[in-house]
Motif scaffolding. Sequence first.
Motif, PDB file in Angstrom:
ATOM      1  N   ARG A  57      38.989  34.630  33.586  1.00 48.47           N
ATOM      2  CA  ARG A  57      38.706  35.471  34.765  1.00 48.47           C
ATOM      3  C   ARG A  57      37.261  35.916  34.664  1.00 48.47           C
ATOM      4  O   ARG A  57      36.806  36.291  33.577  1.00 48.47           O
ATOM      5  CB  ARG A  57      39.587  36.710  34.780  1.00 48.47           C
ATOM      6  CG  ARG A  57      40.998  36.457  35.193  1.00 48.47           C
ATOM      7  CD  ARG A  57      41.642  37.724  35.747  1.00 48.47           C
ATOM      8  NE  ARG A  57      42.969  37.432  36.251  1.00 48.47           N
ATOM      9  CZ  ARG A  57      44.078  37.517  35.518  1.00 48.47           C
ATOM     10  NH1 ARG A  57      44.015  37.916  34.267  1.00 48.47           N
ATOM     11  NH2 ARG A  57      45.249  37.213  36.042  1.00 48.47           N
ATOM     12  N   ASP A  73      32.592  33.974  37.286  1.00 44.47           N
ATOM     13  CA  ASP A  73      33.432  33.686  38.451  1.00 44.47           C
ATOM     14  C   ASP A  73      33.505  32.177  38.728  1.00 44.47           C
ATOM     15  O   ASP A  73      34.559  31.660  39.076  1.00 44.47           O
ATOM     16  CB  ASP A  73      32.913  34.445  39.680  1.00 44.47           C
ATOM     17  CG  ASP A  73      33.368  35.896  39.690  1.00 44.47           C
ATOM     18  OD1 ASP A  73      34.333  36.235  38.966  1.00 44.47           O
ATOM     19  OD2 ASP A  73      32.775  36.705  40.432  1.00 44.47           O
ATOM     20  N   THR A 134      37.760  30.617  47.000  1.00 41.59           N
ATOM     21  CA  THR A 134      37.014  30.549  48.270  1.00 41.59           C
ATOM     22  C   THR A 134      35.719  29.764  48.081  1.00 41.59           C
ATOM     23  O   THR A 134      34.994  29.516  49.039  1.00 41.59           O
ATOM     24  CB  THR A 134      36.611  31.964  48.735  1.00 41.59           C
ATOM     25  OG1 THR A 134      35.742  32.527  47.726  1.00 41.59           O
ATOM     26  CG2 THR A 134      37.810  32.880  48.915  1.00 41.59           C
ATOM     27  N   ASN A 136      33.336  31.091  46.370  1.00 47.03           N
ATOM     28  CA  ASN A 136      32.312  32.141  46.200  1.00 47.03           C
ATOM     29  C   ASN A 136      32.713  33.125  45.112  1.00 47.03           C
ATOM     30  O   ASN A 136      33.884  33.512  45.029  1.00 47.03           O
ATOM     31  CB  ASN A 136      32.163  32.945  47.498  1.00 47.03           C
ATOM     32  CG  ASN A 136      31.703  32.073  48.639  1.00 47.03           C
ATOM     33  OD1 ASN A 136      30.577  31.605  48.662  1.00 47.03           O
ATOM     34  ND2 ASN A 136      32.594  31.815  49.561  1.00 47.03           N
ATOM     35  N   THR A 141      41.667  34.746  43.925  1.00 49.87           N
ATOM     36  CA  THR A 141      42.482  33.671  44.498  1.00 49.87           C
ATOM     37  C   THR A 141      43.498  34.224  45.495  1.00 49.87           C
ATOM     38  O   THR A 141      43.997  33.481  46.324  1.00 49.87           O
ATOM     39  CB  THR A 141      43.176  32.850  43.399  1.00 49.87           C
ATOM     40  OG1 THR A 141      43.809  33.740  42.491  1.00 49.87           O
ATOM     41  CG2 THR A 141      42.185  31.991  42.651  1.00 49.87           C
TER      42      THR A 141
HETATM   43  N1  UDP Z   1      37.312  33.407  41.584  1.00 51.66           N
HETATM   44  C1  UDP Z   1      36.158  33.569  42.322  1.00 51.66           C
HETATM   45  N2  UDP Z   1      36.194  33.373  43.672  1.00 51.66           N
HETATM   46  C2  UDP Z   1      37.329  33.045  44.344  1.00 51.66           C
HETATM   47  C3  UDP Z   1      38.530  32.925  43.586  1.00 51.66           C
HETATM   48  C4  UDP Z   1      38.483  33.095  42.213  1.00 51.66           C
HETATM   49  O1  UDP Z   1      35.107  33.885  41.769  1.00 51.66           O
HETATM   50  O2  UDP Z   1      37.291  32.875  45.567  1.00 51.66           O
HETATM   51  C5  UDP Z   1      37.262  33.519  40.101  1.00 51.66           C
HETATM   52  C6  UDP Z   1      37.312  34.949  39.595  1.00 51.66           C
HETATM   53  O3  UDP Z   1      36.474  35.036  38.466  1.00 51.66           O
HETATM   54  C7  UDP Z   1      38.762  35.096  39.161  1.00 51.66           C
HETATM   55  C8  UDP Z   1      39.073  33.709  38.632  1.00 51.66           C
HETATM   56  O4  UDP Z   1      38.368  32.852  39.529  1.00 51.66           O
HETATM   57  O5  UDP Z   1      38.922  36.060  38.167  1.00 51.66           O
HETATM   58  C9  UDP Z   1      40.528  33.333  38.581  1.00 51.66           C
HETATM   59  O6  UDP Z   1      41.200  33.726  39.726  1.00 51.66           O
HETATM   60  P1  UDP Z   1      42.232  34.964  39.764  1.00 51.66           P
HETATM   61  O7  UDP Z   1      41.794  36.031  38.818  1.00 51.66           O
HETATM   62  O8  UDP Z   1      42.419  35.331  41.185  1.00 51.66           O
HETATM   63  O9  UDP Z   1      43.526  34.268  39.197  1.00 51.66           O
HETATM   64  P2  UDP Z   1      45.015  34.833  38.953  1.00 51.66           P
HETATM   65  O10 UDP Z   1      44.903  36.303  38.612  1.00 51.66           O
HETATM   66  O11 UDP Z   1      45.770  34.649  40.231  1.00 51.66           O
HETATM   67  O12 UDP Z   1      45.546  33.970  37.860  1.00 51.66           O
END
Ligand code: UDP
Length: 237
Positions: A57, A73, A134, A136, A141
């Motif tokens: 993350r 990210d 996205t 970006n 997510t």
């Molecule tokens: N992320 C991002 N932009 C987006 C979607 C995700 O920068 O549009 C990055 C962000 O760092 C995020 C990581 O991807 O922490 C993983 O996604 P997320 O934490 O939403 O995953 P989940 O908690 O659903 O496993």
Amino acid sequence: MQKRKRVLVKFSGEALSGNNGFGIDTSILKFIADEIKSLVTHGIEVGIVIGGGNIIRGVSAAKDGIIKRTSGDYMGMLATVINSVAMQEALEHVGMEVRVQSAIKMEAICETFIVRRAQRHFEKERIVIFAAGTGNPFFTTDTAATLRAIEIGADMIIKATKVDGVYDKDPNKFLDAQKLSELTYERAMDDSIKVMDDTSIALAKDNNLPIVVCNMFEKGNLLKIIEGNLENCSIVK
Ligand code: UDP
């Protein structure tokens, strides 16, 4: 011909890791693939978004200031691509037709997200997995899933989690937590509830997209919900 239902199902990356807490547990992939297959065989068009939290993350990666948040990210977005490719394999393993579409161009690995192309896949009864969030930094997510759900004209977004719905406080911490079967977008943004981040809830609200929260590990639950039985979930609308 009656219009087919179309849904966007969001799984967190963490859910894929099973008891390990990291990586990908193929038995969970297989379980999800079977659940999704039953939707498709019932004539439902399915889009999927998977998070990346089982791998990385952005916020955590950037915690000590060595890795910049934006790079963290992007690393997180790449993690969602890893999960999406794994899910594509599991779905193909159970006989489904699937395409991964990434928000960031990666032509050796998958298609690039093009909404019209995604529509054609749905018409051909293919599952589409939307990867790389996205595209970006500073988004989640959950927001990516809401955005894609709106773009493809989904009837609802289903946030498939480890809990069976939305509670008025954290059910893991408070014994007297009450499940809310239906709540407004405003209530869903309450700090004590936080179904999803505010950006995604605001986007859903502006576009009248219902958000369903349910337990992904209850077999047959996704199909029941889409067919209108909302007993085992919470709905934000
Ligand atoms: N992320 C991002 N932009 C987006 C979607 C995700 O920068 O549009 C990055 C962000 O760092 C995020 C990581 O991807 O922490 C993983 O996604 P997320 O934490 O939403 O995953 P989940 O908690 O659903 O496993």
